[in-house]
Design an enzyme around this catalytic site. Sequence first.
Site, PDB file in Angstrom:
ATOM      1  N   HIS A   1       0.971  -1.137  -0.111  1.00 23.23           N
ATOM      2  CA  HIS A   1      -0.105  -0.100  -0.048  1.00 23.23           C
ATOM      3  C   HIS A   1       0.871   1.179   0.071  1.00 23.23           C
ATOM      4  O   HIS A   1       1.969   1.051   0.567  1.00 23.23           O
ATOM      5  CB  HIS A   1      -1.112  -0.175   1.306  1.00 23.23           C
TER       6      HIS A   1
ATOM      7  N   ASP B   1      -8.026  -5.072  -0.024  1.00 24.46           N
ATOM      8  CA  ASP B   1      -8.501  -5.909  -0.905  1.00 24.46           C
ATOM      9  C   ASP B   1      -8.145  -7.463  -0.968  1.00 24.46           C
ATOM     10  O   ASP B   1      -8.683  -8.166  -1.433  1.00 24.46           O
ATOM     11  CB  ASP B   1      -7.829  -5.487  -2.348  1.00 24.46           C
TER      12      ASP B   1
END
Length: 381
Positions: free
Chosen positions: A264, A318
């Site tokens: 991320h 996700d």
Amino acid sequence: MAQSSTLVPGLAGIPCAKSAIGFIDGSVGKLQYRGYPIEVLAEECAFEEVVFLLQRGELPSATELEEFRAEMIREREVSFRALDVFERLPERTHPMTALTIGVSTLGGYHEGDHVEDLELRRGIALRLVAKVPTLVAAWHRIRQGKRPVSPRADLGHAENFLYMLEGERPDPMAAHVAEVALVLHAEHSMNASTFAARVTGSTLADPYAVVSSAIGALSGRLHGGANERVLAMLRTIPDRSPEGVRRWAEDRLARRDKIMGFGHRVYKVKDPRANILQGLASGLFAKLGRTPIYDLAVELEGQMEKLVGHKGIYPNVDFYSGIVYEKLGIPVDLFTPVFAVSRVSGWLAHLLEQLEDNRIFRPSQVWVGESDRAFVALADR
Ligand SMILES: CC(C)(COP(=O)(O)OP(=O)(O)OC[C@H]1O[C@@H](n2cnc3c(N)ncnc32)[C@H](O)[C@@H]1OP(=O)(O)O)[C@@H](O)C(=O)NCCC(=O)NCCS
């Protein structure tokens, strides 16, 4: 005004607005909405309560929540004429495209100057959050040749959404998990779709155009959509033993292939939303039956921690959301629209904030073209 000549690709790390809505500290995995930790909101709050918090700045009192919820329920209906637009679309139309069309169409049904009128602006923000699930579910049914299912006033926001998709009331555990997933995805500070919403809002475009812009930004595979790819990727792992999973991960890392659902830009530890979703997944599987792909995901997470944990590469939201949505019976191409069902609340909170102290976005550029060229007439070129 003096112009900076330093280009920052993707505006990475460049503040573009003051905001008091969502706060992230990626070094310790902290996410807060209006100062409240996401873990507490996910545990304690209904989605409608979180929408109120994001858009109005404070948690609602019991009376305020009752009124807000009643208004959202009234606003869930979308007129048949507006839904008629979907009947003209080819069945293969991606649900994100249909959603953009649906939201833009709604704009034609509602007039008024949102810039001059704060109450109207707040009303539109509530209306759009209320109607987006109805649009997503209606297109999903129409593309299958089925009639849309009208919203039910006695169901919560997430439960009603699942009901409108299938025409059947979902299992209470499934409804709860969907509700928490909506809370987790509602806001995430200045990501691409939120930035798009603020840019469009800063021109004083109407909120339907603002949400359409944001849906367009979310539809790209670098933003929404990674959870679809996590499922597809997990299914390609040929040997699901710990050694087999490790070998598969090592091989991909050696080839410098990205492993979907990991890493991320902001979080350098495990995304707090992934932790919460994982907890929910366990409860969901205990009730509705295990999914072998989940065990594989847990194994991959363990192997990845040993291989690249030291580089700050951990599961993001996700990684587990696709697995959870699949168990809820949500089709894969609706994963990103489900994201929009939730994030529309955050986009509109940002629109409200933008208009409190608006200045149109007009960044500069680093000029790399030619200048002062001699024009050559067409006959001489
Ligand atoms: C999310 C993402 C785009 C963040 O990108 P970023 O902050 O620009 O990070 P970078 O791409 O610069 O990666 C930094 C390093 O970590 C590695 N890395 C990052 N994510 C990785 C992943 N998912 N798998 C393997 N390696 C990864 C990069 O190869 C790079 O290694 P290097 O320093 O040896 O070159 C990136 O992690 C990614 O593509 N993840 C997979 C897609 C995904 O899950 N997206 C959903 C995000 S919510």
